[in-house]
Design a protein around this motif. Sequence first.
Motif, PDB file in Angstrom:
ATOM      1  N   ILE A   1      -5.852   7.340   6.388  1.00  0.00           N
ATOM      2  CA  ILE A   1      -6.280   7.069   5.183  1.00  0.00           C
ATOM      3  C   ILE A   1      -7.311   8.397   4.691  1.00  0.00           C
ATOM      4  N   SER A   2      -7.214   9.384   5.520  1.00  0.00           N
ATOM      5  CA  SER A   2      -7.865  10.451   5.234  1.00  0.00           C
ATOM      6  C   SER A   2      -7.133  11.657   4.726  1.00  0.00           C
ATOM      7  N   PHE A   3      -5.714  11.373   4.777  1.00  0.00           N
ATOM      8  CA  PHE A   3      -4.791  12.390   4.690  1.00  0.00           C
ATOM      9  C   PHE A   3      -3.794  12.039   3.619  1.00  0.00           C
ATOM     10  N   PRO A   4      -3.030  12.749   2.712  1.00  0.00           N
ATOM     11  CA  PRO A   4      -1.929  12.360   1.916  1.00  0.00           C
ATOM     12  C   PRO A   4      -0.910  11.462   2.705  1.00  0.00           C
TER      13      PRO A   4
ATOM     14  N   THR B   1       2.584  10.374   3.659  1.00  0.00           N
ATOM     15  CA  THR B   1       4.038  11.042   3.485  1.00  0.00           C
ATOM     16  C   THR B   1       4.862  10.055   4.263  1.00  0.00           C
ATOM     17  N   THR B   2       6.200  10.388   4.310  1.00  0.00           N
ATOM     18  CA  THR B   2       6.986   9.610   5.043  1.00  0.00           C
ATOM     19  C   THR B   2       6.608   9.902   6.632  1.00  0.00           C
TER      20      THR B   2
ATOM     21  N   TYR C   1       0.805  -1.309   0.017  1.00  0.00           N
ATOM     22  CA  TYR C   1      -0.109  -0.079   0.133  1.00  0.00           C
ATOM     23  C   TYR C   1       0.781   1.168   0.015  1.00  0.00           C
ATOM     24  N   LEU C   2       1.916   1.289   1.016  1.00  0.00           N
ATOM     25  CA  LEU C   2       2.681   2.404   0.863  1.00  0.00           C
ATOM     26  C   LEU C   2       3.624   2.466  -0.438  1.00  0.00           C
ATOM     27  N   ALA C   3       4.138   1.280  -0.966  1.00  0.00           N
ATOM     28  CA  ALA C   3       4.860   1.257  -2.178  1.00  0.00           C
ATOM     29  C   ALA C   3       3.941   1.677  -3.522  1.00  0.00           C
ATOM     30  N   ASP C   4       2.651   1.650  -3.410  1.00  0.00           N
ATOM     31  CA  ASP C   4       1.628   2.147  -4.476  1.00  0.00           C
ATOM     32  C   ASP C   4       1.599   3.779  -4.461  1.00  0.00           C
ATOM     33  N   ARG C   5       1.905   4.192  -3.398  1.00  0.00           N
ATOM     34  CA  ARG C   5       1.888   5.496  -2.959  1.00  0.00           C
ATOM     35  C   ARG C   5       3.260   6.277  -2.940  1.00  0.00           C
ATOM     36  N   GLY C   6       4.223   5.750  -3.569  1.00  0.00           N
ATOM     37  CA  GLY C   6       5.502   6.361  -3.704  1.00  0.00           C
ATOM     38  C   GLY C   6       6.411   6.215  -2.709  1.00  0.00           C
ATOM     39  N   VAL C   7       5.934   5.752  -1.648  1.00  0.00           N
ATOM     40  CA  VAL C   7       6.905   5.443  -0.336  1.00  0.00           C
ATOM     41  C   VAL C   7       7.787   4.190  -0.722  1.00  0.00           C
ATOM     42  N   SER C   8       8.886   4.432  -0.395  1.00  0.00           N
ATOM     43  CA  SER C   8      10.155   3.490  -0.658  1.00  0.00           C
ATOM     44  C   SER C   8      10.154   2.215   0.322  1.00  0.00           C
ATOM     45  N   SER C   9      10.666   1.351  -0.222  1.00  0.00           N
ATOM     46  CA  SER C   9      10.863  -0.165   0.696  1.00  0.00           C
ATOM     47  C   SER C   9      11.423   0.035   1.836  1.00  0.00           C
ATOM     48  N   GLN C  10      12.416   0.859   2.079  1.00  0.00           N
ATOM     49  CA  GLN C  10      13.159   1.062   3.207  1.00  0.00           C
ATOM     50  C   GLN C  10      12.361   1.974   4.250  1.00  0.00           C
ATOM     51  N   THR C  11      11.572   2.965   3.819  1.00  0.00           N
ATOM     52  CA  THR C  11      10.525   3.786   4.503  1.00  0.00           C
ATOM     53  C   THR C  11       9.414   2.747   5.243  1.00  0.00           C
TER      54      THR C  11
ATOM     55  N   ILE D   1       5.068   6.756   9.147  1.00  0.00           N
ATOM     56  CA  ILE D   1       5.782   6.653  10.493  1.00  0.00           C
ATOM     57  C   ILE D   1       4.951   6.826  11.698  1.00  0.00           C
ATOM     58  N   MET D   2       4.225   7.880  11.550  1.00  0.00           N
ATOM     59  CA  MET D   2       3.463   8.314  12.893  1.00  0.00           C
ATOM     60  C   MET D   2       2.257   7.227  12.827  1.00  0.00           C
ATOM     61  N   PHE D   3       1.649   6.763  11.958  1.00  0.00           N
ATOM     62  CA  PHE D   3       0.597   5.676  11.637  1.00  0.00           C
ATOM     63  C   PHE D   3       1.392   4.561  12.262  1.00  0.00           C
ATOM     64  N   GLY D   4       2.533   4.229  11.817  1.00  0.00           N
ATOM     65  CA  GLY D   4       2.950   3.049  12.592  1.00  0.00           C
ATOM     66  C   GLY D   4       3.247   3.006  14.228  1.00  0.00           C
TER      67      GLY D   4
END
Length: 415
Positions: free
Chosen positions: A309-312, A314-315, A252-262, A319-322
């Motif tokens: 899921i309600s906001f764009p 970002t990295t 899900y994160l990769a689909d939104r342009g977040v790197s695998s490392q992140t 991480i805050m969601f995590g």
Amino acid sequence: MAVTTELRPSSGLGTWRTPLVIIICGCAIALLSFGPRSSLGFFVQPMSREFAWGRDVFGLALALQNLLWGLGQPIAGAIADRFGILRVMIVGALLYAAGLLLMRYSTAPLSLDLGAGVLIGFGLSGCSFNLVLSAFSKLLPVEKRGIALGAGTAAGSFGQFLFAPFGVAMIDNFGWQAALTVFALLMLLIVPLSLAIATPPSTSSNEPVGDQQSFKTALAEAFGHRSYVLLVLGFFTCGFQLAFITVHLPAYLADRGVSSQTGGWVVAAIGLFNIIGSLSVGWLQNKYPKRYILSLIYFTRALAIVAFISFPITTFSAIMFGAISGLTWLSTVPPTSALVALMFGTKWFATLYGFAFVSHQVGGFLGVWLGGIVFEQFGSYTPIWWLSILFGVLSALINLPIVEQPVARPVAQPA
């Protein structure tokens, strides 16, 4: 609850098993067993690219893993309650290692289902933190159980914290095949560690007269008890949310342009903050009603998903969601397991907690499986996110009527 008899070390193990040794070795087992399976989501994309699989293929395999882990848990728990935990732990660790190796050599969906699904699923039922918590409940005095249950759960989270970035680094530098091979070898460490948490077999000679309850009577009592049924139903949501996020969040994160490392650090943040959450709940459950703690956990998790899921994406937001998810991740386990022990004692604890875990893993099966199907059908995970929110709110309400006291049992009258 018969604690004094359960604290006696079996004749073949000596007196080296102090409470500290039991807790440390049990936590090490929880760390090792929970780490690899919480990192399997990072294998979805490299394996899917190599074999041209859709996410529903990998989703089915890991859904089977969650389901069989759950279905195997009460069986493993019953064997452990009756004959002792040691042999169950050893078999579970060997199955787990074999499943990781078969997954490494999988080139078709069927072999992936057998390795990642069947073998790892049944392996987890025999060597995961669930049986570690059972050993803690049986071997440790009452005053140490709360913090020990929290520590055992937190150790599983620390495994997630360690294995997520470690797994990503192994995949990036050596390939997914090497990563799975290393994971399999590490699972063999569970075998010697399990000696420290071995429990004696359950026999009529080492049980008080009032605790000689049969397996069938224990099950009938538990499923006829309203509070236990509510606890089991609420635990379904925990499995649904955790399994879906564990498997599908990296993609899900990769689909939104977040790197695998992140993505690796997001999963690591879940594990790190769950250490705080699990230890805190392990301490808080001795001061506040456990049903209120569970209700707050489920409601907080639902709110965190709404915000995520309600906001764009970002990295920072990832991480805050995590971090927020981590605080509520496995923190449901200490109060759930403590309520089972409080209601019914420890004689059939592994069995009764195992049946509660079936509900958890049925939820996990549906979360992973539906996540893959919905994505392949609609190209989006949004419906599953909102279903997770609904389940979170319902579980928050379901846990409120639970009565926190031992089940009423008839007392035998003297002739």
